[in-house]
Design a protein around this motif. Structure first.
Motif: not given
Length: 161
Positions: A82-97
Motif C-alpha cells: 500500500a505504501n508503495e502504491q501511495i508513493a507511485q500515486k503521489e508521483k503520478q499526481l505530481a507528474d499530472t499536476e
C-alpha cells in the motif's frame, strides 16, 4: 538357686524380648521410610503433572505467537504494498499536476493570443488561398489547430479530474 533361676529366666526373657522390640522399631522405621518414599513419589508425580500442564500451556502460547507473527507478516506485506502504491500515486499526481500547469499555460497563451489578435475567421483564411493546393494546405492547418485546441482542453479536463 532360685535366684539363679530367676535371674536366668529374666535374662532369657530380656534376650528374647529385645529382638522383638528391636524388630518392632525396625519395622516402624521401614514403614515410616516407605511412607516418606510414597510422599516423595506423590510430590514427584504432582510436579510432573504441573510440568506437563505448563508445557502444554507453553505449546499453546507458542502456536498463538506463531499465528500472530504470520498475521503480522501478512499485514506488513500489505502495508508495504500500500505504501508503495501511495508513493507511485503521489508521483503520478505530481507528474499530472505539472502537466496540467503546463497545458493550462498553453491554453492561457492561446486564449490571450485569440483575445489580442481577435478571432480569426477560418473562412477568411480559406478564401485567401491562391490556388487549390494552398486551399488544401490551409484547410489541413486549420484542422490541426482545431484538433490541438480540442485535445488541449480535453486533456486539461481529464487532468483536473
Amino acid at each position: 538357686m532360685k535366684k539363679f533361676l530367676i535371674l536366668s529366666l529374666l535374662l532369657c526373657f530380656f534376650m528374647t524380648n529385645t529382638p522383638l522390640v528391636f524388630a518392632e522399631s525396625l519395622s516402624e522405621k521401614q514403614e515410616r521410610i516407605e511412607q516418606q518414599a510414597q510422599e516423595e513419589k506423590n510430590k514427584i508425580q504432582e510436579a510432573t503433572d504441573k510440568l506437563n500442564e505448563v508445557s502444554e500451556k507453553m505449546r499453546i502460547l507458542q502456536a498463538e505467537l506463531d499465528e500472530a507473527n504470520t498475521a503480522y507478516n501478512e499485514i506488513k506485506v500489505k502495508l508495504d504494498n500500500a505504501n508503495e502504491q501511495i508513493a507511485q500515486k503521489e508521483k503520478q499526481l505530481a507528474d499530472t499536476e505539472q502537466s496540467l500547469k503546463k497545458n493550462q499555460k498553453y491554453l492561457q497563451k492561446r486564449v490571450r493570443d485569440i483575445y489580442i489578435h481577435g478571432q480569426i475567421s477560418y473562412l477568411d483564411i480559406l478564401f485567401g488561398a491562391k490556388d487549390f493546393s494552398d486551399f488544401l494546405t490551409r484547410m489541413d492547418l486549420i484542422k490541426r489547430i482545431l484538433r490541438y485546441d480540442y485535445d488541449l482542453i480535453t486533456k486539461i479536463h481529464q487532468e483536473r479530474n
